[in-house]
Design a protein around this motif. Structure first.
Motif, PDB file in Angstrom:
ATOM      1  N   VAL A   1       0.838  -1.204   0.000  1.00  0.00           N
ATOM      2  CA  VAL A   1       0.000   0.000   0.000  1.00  0.00           C
ATOM      3  C   VAL A   1       0.872   1.253   0.000  1.00  0.00           C
ATOM      4  O   VAL A   1       0.605   2.204  -0.734  1.00  0.00           O
ATOM      5  N   TRP A   2       1.937   1.254   0.786  1.00  0.00           N
ATOM      6  CA  TRP A   2       2.839   2.409   0.817  1.00  0.00           C
ATOM      7  C   TRP A   2       3.415   2.666  -0.579  1.00  0.00           C
ATOM      8  O   TRP A   2       3.431   3.803  -1.059  1.00  0.00           O
ATOM      9  N   ALA A   3       3.875   1.611  -1.243  1.00  0.00           N
ATOM     10  CA  ALA A   3       4.447   1.754  -2.585  1.00  0.00           C
ATOM     11  C   ALA A   3       3.397   2.243  -3.585  1.00  0.00           C
ATOM     12  O   ALA A   3       3.690   3.061  -4.455  1.00  0.00           O
ATOM     13  N   ALA A   4       2.170   1.763  -3.459  1.00  0.00           N
ATOM     14  CA  ALA A   4       1.103   2.176  -4.371  1.00  0.00           C
ATOM     15  C   ALA A   4       0.758   3.652  -4.193  1.00  0.00           C
ATOM     16  O   ALA A   4       0.358   4.322  -5.144  1.00  0.00           O
ATOM     17  N   CYS A   5       0.924   4.182  -2.998  1.00  0.00           N
ATOM     18  CA  CYS A   5       0.573   5.578  -2.709  1.00  0.00           C
ATOM     19  C   CYS A   5       1.685   6.560  -3.075  1.00  0.00           C
ATOM     20  O   CYS A   5       1.431   7.763  -3.183  1.00  0.00           O
ATOM     21  N   GLU A   6       2.912   6.067  -3.263  1.00  0.00           N
ATOM     22  CA  GLU A   6       4.056   6.966  -3.501  1.00  0.00           C
ATOM     23  C   GLU A   6       3.886   7.876  -4.700  1.00  0.00           C
ATOM     24  O   GLU A   6       4.259   9.026  -4.659  1.00  0.00           O
ATOM     25  N   GLY A   7       3.321   7.403  -5.783  1.00  0.00           N
ATOM     26  CA  GLY A   7       3.214   8.232  -6.982  1.00  0.00           C
ATOM     27  C   GLY A   7       1.881   8.931  -7.145  1.00  0.00           C
ATOM     28  O   GLY A   7       1.628   9.545  -8.176  1.00  0.00           O
ATOM     29  N   LEU A   8       1.010   8.877  -6.145  1.00  0.00           N
ATOM     30  CA  LEU A   8      -0.323   9.461  -6.270  1.00  0.00           C
ATOM     31  C   LEU A   8      -0.310  10.963  -6.004  1.00  0.00           C
ATOM     32  O   LEU A   8       0.461  11.455  -5.196  1.00  0.00           O
ATOM     33  N   ASP A   9      -1.178  11.675  -6.697  1.00  0.00           N
ATOM     34  CA  ASP A   9      -1.364  13.106  -6.472  1.00  0.00           C
ATOM     35  C   ASP A   9      -2.496  13.317  -5.478  1.00  0.00           C
ATOM     36  O   ASP A   9      -3.417  12.502  -5.388  1.00  0.00           O
ATOM     37  N   VAL A  10      -2.451  14.412  -4.762  1.00  0.00           N
ATOM     38  CA  VAL A  10      -3.528  14.751  -3.833  1.00  0.00           C
ATOM     39  C   VAL A  10      -4.829  14.906  -4.620  1.00  0.00           C
ATOM     40  O   VAL A  10      -4.849  15.515  -5.690  1.00  0.00           O
ATOM     41  N   LEU A  11      -5.874  14.325  -4.117  1.00  0.00           N
ATOM     42  CA  LEU A  11      -7.226  14.300  -4.687  1.00  0.00           C
ATOM     43  C   LEU A  11      -7.349  13.391  -5.916  1.00  0.00           C
ATOM     44  O   LEU A  11      -8.402  13.368  -6.556  1.00  0.00           O
ATOM     45  N   GLU A  12      -6.320  12.626  -6.225  1.00  0.00           N
ATOM     46  CA  GLU A  12      -6.410  11.661  -7.327  1.00  0.00           C
ATOM     47  C   GLU A  12      -7.369  10.538  -6.921  1.00  0.00           C
ATOM     48  O   GLU A  12      -7.291  10.018  -5.812  1.00  0.00           O
ATOM     49  N   PRO A  13      -8.277  10.150  -7.810  1.00  0.00           N
ATOM     50  CA  PRO A  13      -9.199   9.054  -7.479  1.00  0.00           C
ATOM     51  C   PRO A  13      -8.450   7.726  -7.359  1.00  0.00           C
ATOM     52  O   PRO A  13      -7.632   7.384  -8.222  1.00  0.00           O
ATOM     53  N   ILE A  14      -8.742   7.004  -6.281  1.00  0.00           N
ATOM     54  CA  ILE A  14      -8.135   5.687  -6.075  1.00  0.00           C
ATOM     55  C   ILE A  14      -9.225   4.685  -5.746  1.00  0.00           C
ATOM     56  O   ILE A  14     -10.319   5.036  -5.315  1.00  0.00           O
ATOM     57  N   ARG A  15      -8.915   3.422  -5.993  1.00  0.00           N
ATOM     58  CA  ARG A  15      -9.797   2.311  -5.641  1.00  0.00           C
ATOM     59  C   ARG A  15      -9.161   1.606  -4.452  1.00  0.00           C
ATOM     60  O   ARG A  15      -8.014   1.173  -4.526  1.00  0.00           O
ATOM     61  N   VAL A  16      -9.894   1.508  -3.354  1.00  0.00           N
ATOM     62  CA  VAL A  16      -9.385   0.934  -2.116  1.00  0.00           C
ATOM     63  C   VAL A  16     -10.174  -0.327  -1.788  1.00  0.00           C
ATOM     64  O   VAL A  16     -11.401  -0.291  -1.719  1.00  0.00           O
ATOM     65  N   THR A  17      -9.460  -1.428  -1.593  1.00  0.00           N
ATOM     66  CA  THR A  17     -10.087  -2.667  -1.134  1.00  0.00           C
ATOM     67  C   THR A  17      -9.865  -2.757   0.360  1.00  0.00           C
ATOM     68  O   THR A  17      -8.736  -2.661   0.831  1.00  0.00           O
ATOM     69  N   THR A  18     -10.965  -2.919   1.098  1.00  0.00           N
ATOM     70  CA  THR A  18     -10.878  -2.973   2.558  1.00  0.00           C
ATOM     71  C   THR A  18     -11.578  -4.211   3.092  1.00  0.00           C
ATOM     72  O   THR A  18     -12.411  -4.815   2.419  1.00  0.00           O
ATOM     73  N   GLU A  19     -11.194  -4.551   4.282  1.00  0.00           N
ATOM     74  CA  GLU A  19     -11.876  -5.578   5.042  1.00  0.00           C
ATOM     75  C   GLU A  19     -12.499  -4.850   6.223  1.00  0.00           C
ATOM     76  O   GLU A  19     -11.863  -3.983   6.822  1.00  0.00           O
ATOM     77  N   ILE A  20     -13.722  -5.171   6.542  1.00  0.00           N
ATOM     78  CA  ILE A  20     -14.400  -4.479   7.625  1.00  0.00           C
ATOM     79  C   ILE A  20     -14.406  -5.384   8.849  1.00  0.00           C
ATOM     80  O   ILE A  20     -14.976  -6.465   8.831  1.00  0.00           O
ATOM     81  N   GLU A  21     -13.703  -4.925   9.887  1.00  0.00           N
ATOM     82  CA  GLU A  21     -13.640  -5.670  11.139  1.00  0.00           C
ATOM     83  C   GLU A  21     -14.596  -5.036  12.138  1.00  0.00           C
ATOM     84  O   GLU A  21     -14.845  -3.835  12.097  1.00  0.00           O
ATOM     85  N   ARG A  22     -15.080  -5.848  13.043  1.00  0.00           N
ATOM     86  CA  ARG A  22     -15.943  -5.311  14.080  1.00  0.00           C
ATOM     87  C   ARG A  22     -15.110  -4.531  15.079  1.00  0.00           C
ATOM     88  O   ARG A  22     -14.118  -5.010  15.595  1.00  0.00           O
ATOM     89  N   GLY A  23     -15.532  -3.311  15.337  1.00  0.00           N
ATOM     90  CA  GLY A  23     -14.848  -2.475  16.316  1.00  0.00           C
ATOM     91  C   GLY A  23     -15.632  -2.437  17.615  1.00  0.00           C
ATOM     92  O   GLY A  23     -16.525  -3.254  17.847  1.00  0.00           O
ATOM     93  N   SER A  24     -15.316  -1.472  18.435  1.00  0.00           N
ATOM     94  CA  SER A  24     -16.024  -1.344  19.700  1.00  0.00           C
ATOM     95  C   SER A  24     -17.469  -0.903  19.450  1.00  0.00           C
ATOM     96  O   SER A  24     -17.763  -0.211  18.475  1.00  0.00           O
ATOM     97  N   LYS A  25     -18.359  -1.319  20.300  1.00  0.00           N
ATOM     98  CA  LYS A  25     -19.787  -0.972  20.219  1.00  0.00           C
ATOM     99  C   LYS A  25     -20.381  -1.347  18.863  1.00  0.00           C
ATOM    100  O   LYS A  25     -21.221  -0.633  18.313  1.00  0.00           O
ATOM    101  N   ASN A  26     -19.914  -2.458  18.295  1.00  0.00           N
ATOM    102  CA  ASN A  26     -20.409  -2.989  17.026  1.00  0.00           C
ATOM    103  C   ASN A  26     -20.246  -2.036  15.839  1.00  0.00           C
ATOM    104  O   ASN A  26     -20.976  -2.108  14.863  1.00  0.00           O
ATOM    105  N   THR A  27     -19.297  -1.134  15.918  1.00  0.00           N
ATOM    106  CA  THR A  27     -18.995  -0.284  14.770  1.00  0.00           C
ATOM    107  C   THR A  27     -18.000  -1.006  13.879  1.00  0.00           C
ATOM    108  O   THR A  27     -17.285  -1.902  14.314  1.00  0.00           O
ATOM    109  N   GLY A  28     -17.942  -0.623  12.615  1.00  0.00           N
ATOM    110  CA  GLY A  28     -17.005  -1.250  11.692  1.00  0.00           C
ATOM    111  C   GLY A  28     -15.716  -0.468  11.580  1.00  0.00           C
ATOM    112  O   GLY A  28     -15.717   0.755  11.611  1.00  0.00           O
ATOM    113  N   LYS A  29     -14.605  -1.191  11.470  1.00  0.00           N
ATOM    114  CA  LYS A  29     -13.297  -0.576  11.228  1.00  0.00           C
ATOM    115  C   LYS A  29     -12.837  -1.024   9.855  1.00  0.00           C
ATOM    116  O   LYS A  29     -12.803  -2.217   9.570  1.00  0.00           O
ATOM    117  N   PHE A  30     -12.503  -0.073   9.000  1.00  0.00           N
ATOM    118  CA  PHE A  30     -12.007  -0.393   7.666  1.00  0.00           C
ATOM    119  C   PHE A  30     -10.511  -0.654   7.749  1.00  0.00           C
ATOM    120  O   PHE A  30      -9.747   0.207   8.180  1.00  0.00           O
TER     121      PHE A  30
END
Length: 121
Positions: free
Chosen positions: A55-84
């Motif tokens: 992920v660090w390497a993929a972000c190195e050449g990106l410009d601010v506000l450039e559209p990106i596609r992010v794949t996340t896994e959603i884990e259960r956080g505190s009080k049943n909230t989701g953490k990406f």
């Protein structure tokens, strides 16, 4: 755990290393909701340990506000909230620039494959 793919604007990536611990955090922007944020809604997501370098390497050449596609896994956080948790990042333009087939470049069908219409006498 659920997986999600979203397209957002890249803002920043932050790397922190201390006491043999390595962390990467991704900051992205989304459309403002008009109630809590007006310019851009800023989201921060932790990167999965096995994807830190990728992920660090993929972000190195990106410009601010450039559209990106992010794949996340959603884990259960505190009080049943989701953490990406970020698993993969790629610029949207990389997949959008894939060559599209041009109908004019399609191979021509061989002549004579269709029967000719009957002629009236």
């Amino acid at each position: 755990m659920a997986r999600s793919i979203m397209e957002v604007a890249f803002l920043s990536a932050e790397k922190v290393e201390f006491d043999n611990v390595k962390l990467v955090k991704l900051f992205v922007g989304d459309e403002p909701d008009g109630k809590r944020d007006l310019g851009i809604s800023i989201l921060s997501m932790n990167v999965a340990e096995e994807a830190l370098d990728e992920v660090w390497a993929a972000c190195e050449g990106l410009d601010v506000l450039e559209p990106i596609r992010v794949t996340t896994e959603i884990e259960r956080g505190s009080k049943n909230t989701g953490k990406f948790i970020v698993l993969h990042v790629e610029p949207v333009k990389a997949t959008a620039q894939a060559p599209k087939p041009n109908p004019a470049q399609q191979p021509a069908k061989p002549a004579g494959t269709q029967p000719e219409p009957a002629k009236a006498n």
